[in-house]
Design a protein around this motif. Structure first.
Motif, PDB file in Angstrom:
ATOM      1  N   GLY A   2       0.833  -1.186   0.000  1.00 57.96           N
ATOM      2  CA  GLY A   2       0.000   0.000   0.000  1.00 57.96           C
ATOM      3  C   GLY A   2       0.875   1.246   0.000  1.00 57.96           C
ATOM      4  N   LYS A   3       0.359   2.326   0.502  1.00 60.25           N
ATOM      5  CA  LYS A   3       1.090   3.596   0.509  1.00 60.25           C
ATOM      6  C   LYS A   3       1.217   4.106   1.932  1.00 60.25           C
ATOM      7  CE  LYS A   3      -0.534   4.740  -4.052  1.00 60.25           C
ATOM      8  NZ  LYS A   3       0.477   5.035  -4.984  1.00 60.25           N
ATOM      9  N   LEU A   4       2.237   4.937   2.135  1.00 61.19           N
ATOM     10  CA  LEU A   4       2.424   5.589   3.425  1.00 61.19           C
ATOM     11  C   LEU A   4       1.970   7.036   3.294  1.00 61.19           C
ATOM     12  CD1 LEU A   4       5.966   4.240   4.394  1.00 61.19           C
ATOM     13  CD2 LEU A   4       3.736   3.394   5.131  1.00 61.19           C
ATOM     14  N   TYR A   5       1.085   7.471   4.176  1.00 61.01           N
ATOM     15  CA  TYR A   5       0.540   8.822   4.138  1.00 61.01           C
ATOM     16  C   TYR A   5       0.872   9.558   5.420  1.00 61.01           C
ATOM     17  CZ  TYR A   5      -2.308   7.022   0.317  1.00 61.01           C
ATOM     18  OH  TYR A   5      -2.733   6.459  -0.846  1.00 61.01           O
ATOM     19  N   ASN A   6       0.950  10.870   5.319  1.00 56.62           N
ATOM     20  CA  ASN A   6       1.088  11.676   6.527  1.00 56.62           C
ATOM     21  C   ASN A   6      -0.273  12.286   6.874  1.00 56.62           C
ATOM     22  OD1 ASN A   6       0.719  13.958   4.877  1.00 56.62           O
ATOM     23  ND2 ASN A   6       2.904  14.408   4.773  1.00 56.62           N
ATOM     24  N   TRP A   7      -0.326  12.991   8.025  1.00 61.40           N
ATOM     25  CA  TRP A   7      -1.582  13.565   8.491  1.00 61.40           C
ATOM     26  C   TRP A   7      -2.156  14.573   7.506  1.00 61.40           C
ATOM     27  CZ3 TRP A   7      -5.657  12.887  11.189  1.00 61.40           C
ATOM     28  CH2 TRP A   7      -6.465  13.955  11.561  1.00 61.40           C
ATOM     29  N   TYR A   8      -1.302  15.334   6.832  1.00 62.02           N
ATOM     30  CA  TYR A   8      -1.798  16.342   5.896  1.00 62.02           C
ATOM     31  C   TYR A   8      -2.558  15.695   4.745  1.00 62.02           C
ATOM     32  CZ  TYR A   8       1.330  19.186   8.645  1.00 62.02           C
ATOM     33  OH  TYR A   8       1.942  19.801   9.692  1.00 62.02           O
ATOM     34  N   VAL A  10      -4.036  12.682   4.865  1.00 63.10           N
ATOM     35  CA  VAL A  10      -5.226  12.048   5.430  1.00 63.10           C
ATOM     36  C   VAL A  10      -6.317  13.078   5.720  1.00 63.10           C
ATOM     37  CG1 VAL A  10      -6.096  10.773   7.441  1.00 63.10           C
ATOM     38  CG2 VAL A  10      -3.941  10.111   6.385  1.00 63.10           C
ATOM     39  N   ASN A  11      -5.922  14.254   6.187  1.00 60.94           N
ATOM     40  CA  ASN A  11      -6.863  15.280   6.623  1.00 60.94           C
ATOM     41  C   ASN A  11      -7.233  16.271   5.508  1.00 60.94           C
ATOM     42  OD1 ASN A  11      -8.432  16.313   8.766  1.00 60.94           O
ATOM     43  ND2 ASN A  11      -6.922  17.900   9.151  1.00 60.94           N
ATOM     44  N   ASP A  12      -6.738  16.092   4.305  1.00 64.01           N
ATOM     45  CA  ASP A  12      -6.997  17.003   3.188  1.00 64.01           C
ATOM     46  C   ASP A  12      -8.473  16.941   2.783  1.00 64.01           C
ATOM     47  OD1 ASP A  12      -7.209  18.035   0.432  1.00 64.01           O
ATOM     48  OD2 ASP A  12      -5.025  18.029   0.447  1.00 64.01           O
ATOM     49  N   SER A  13      -9.115  18.087   2.667  1.00 64.05           N
ATOM     50  CA  SER A  13     -10.543  18.139   2.359  1.00 64.05           C
ATOM     51  C   SER A  13     -10.886  17.599   0.971  1.00 64.05           C
ATOM     52  CB  SER A  13     -11.055  19.574   2.493  1.00 64.05           C
ATOM     53  OG  SER A  13     -10.400  20.414   1.558  1.00 64.05           O
ATOM     54  N   ARG A  14      -9.898  17.482   0.091  1.00 63.79           N
ATOM     55  CA  ARG A  14     -10.156  16.928  -1.253  1.00 63.79           C
ATOM     56  C   ARG A  14     -10.373  15.424  -1.206  1.00 63.79           C
ATOM     57  NH1 ARG A  14      -4.923  19.172  -4.033  1.00 63.79           N
ATOM     58  NH2 ARG A  14      -4.220  18.625  -1.946  1.00 63.79           N
ATOM     59  N   GLY A  15     -10.019  14.806  -0.114  1.00 63.92           N
ATOM     60  CA  GLY A  15     -10.278  13.376   0.059  1.00 63.92           C
ATOM     61  C   GLY A  15      -9.169  12.499  -0.484  1.00 63.92           C
ATOM     62  N   LEU A  16      -8.728  11.567   0.331  1.00 66.76           N
ATOM     63  CA  LEU A  16      -7.652  10.652  -0.004  1.00 66.76           C
ATOM     64  C   LEU A  16      -8.184   9.370  -0.639  1.00 66.76           C
ATOM     65  CD1 LEU A  16      -4.601   9.975   0.442  1.00 66.76           C
ATOM     66  CD2 LEU A  16      -5.266   9.057   2.665  1.00 66.76           C
ATOM     67  N   CYS A  17      -9.400   9.024  -0.296  1.00 67.87           N
ATOM     68  CA  CYS A  17      -9.962   7.725  -0.667  1.00 67.87           C
ATOM     69  C   CYS A  17     -10.710   7.776  -2.002  1.00 67.87           C
ATOM     70  CB  CYS A  17     -10.923   7.269   0.423  1.00 67.87           C
ATOM     71  SG  CYS A  17     -10.125   7.059   2.018  1.00 67.87           S
ATOM     72  N   THR A  19     -13.829   7.303  -4.598  1.00 66.63           N
ATOM     73  CA  THR A  19     -15.234   7.696  -4.492  1.00 66.63           C
ATOM     74  C   THR A  19     -16.021   6.613  -3.748  1.00 66.63           C
ATOM     75  OG1 THR A  19     -15.054   8.911  -6.559  1.00 66.63           O
ATOM     76  CG2 THR A  19     -17.278   8.342  -5.822  1.00 66.63           C
ATOM     77  N   GLY A  20     -16.812   7.049  -2.790  1.00 71.40           N
ATOM     78  CA  GLY A  20     -17.624   6.122  -2.013  1.00 71.40           C
ATOM     79  C   GLY A  20     -16.945   5.619  -0.747  1.00 71.40           C
ATOM     80  N   TRP A  21     -15.698   5.971  -0.530  1.00 72.02           N
ATOM     81  CA  TRP A  21     -14.941   5.539   0.647  1.00 72.02           C
ATOM     82  C   TRP A  21     -14.489   6.767   1.422  1.00 72.02           C
ATOM     83  CZ3 TRP A  21     -14.267   0.376   1.796  1.00 72.02           C
ATOM     84  CH2 TRP A  21     -14.637  -0.517   0.797  1.00 72.02           C
ATOM     85  N   HIS A  22     -14.111   6.571   2.666  1.00 73.35           N
ATOM     86  CA  HIS A  22     -13.578   7.669   3.477  1.00 73.35           C
ATOM     87  C   HIS A  22     -12.604   7.125   4.515  1.00 73.35           C
ATOM     88  CE1 HIS A  22     -16.901   6.215   6.008  1.00 73.35           C
ATOM     89  NE2 HIS A  22     -16.199   6.677   7.037  1.00 73.35           N
ATOM     90  N   VAL A  23     -11.744   8.004   5.019  1.00 75.19           N
ATOM     91  CA  VAL A  23     -10.864   7.639   6.128  1.00 75.19           C
ATOM     92  C   VAL A  23     -11.758   7.535   7.364  1.00 75.19           C
ATOM     93  CG1 VAL A  23      -8.903   8.341   7.552  1.00 75.19           C
ATOM     94  CG2 VAL A  23      -8.891   8.832   5.091  1.00 75.19           C
ATOM     95  N   PRO A  24     -11.726   6.425   8.071  1.00 73.58           N
ATOM     96  CA  PRO A  24     -12.645   6.246   9.189  1.00 73.58           C
ATOM     97  C   PRO A  24     -12.315   7.160  10.368  1.00 73.58           C
ATOM     98  CG  PRO A  24     -11.039   4.487   9.158  1.00 73.58           C
ATOM     99  CD  PRO A  24     -10.828   5.282   7.903  1.00 73.58           C
TER     100      PRO A  24
END
Length: 116
Positions: A2-8, A10-17, A19-24
């Motif tokens: 998979g990939k390694l992400y930082n908080w920025y 994960v918390n970006d309003s454009r969405g990391l996931c 379509t149809g998914w979200h960071v829990p």
């Protein structure tokens, strides 16, 4: 792995996931842990929640299988179908560590000032 992400990211309003998914949220993670282990303590913020839920989420693959956990892959059943892989992590100093040994997953909830 998979990939390694930082908080920025994960918390970006454009969405990391996709379509149809979200960071829990932390609450969603806790509901999943409680579903996997009805005896889990999901109330205590800094307590060990469960001794079995993590194994229920872990891939059963061990190295030398690409992406596998180092042996012994204690407690791994993947009975949840989550198939957690041991991608390790990147630490605050910039180094990488833990490949094959551990994995970390984000929630969209912050853990207070200075922590994500």
């Amino acid at each position: 792995y998979g990939k390694l992400y930082n908080w920025y990211a994960v918390n970006d309003s454009r969405g990391l996931c996709p379509t149809g998914w979200h960071v829990p949220t932390a609450g969603e993670w806790n509901r999943m842990v409680k579903y996997l282990d009805p005896n889990a303590d999901t109330v205590c913020a800094n307590c060990w929640q469960s001794s079995i839920a993590g194994g229920m989420m872990k891939s059963t693959a061990t190295q030398p299988t690409p992406g596998g956990w180092l042996s012994p892959n204690t407690g791994a059943t993947n009975s949840s179908g989550f198939t957690a892989l041991p991608g390790g992590g990147r630490y605050s100093g910039g180094g990488f560590n833990g490949l094959g040994v551990n994995g970390f997953w984000w929630s969209s909830s912050d853990a207070g000032s200075g922590n994500a």
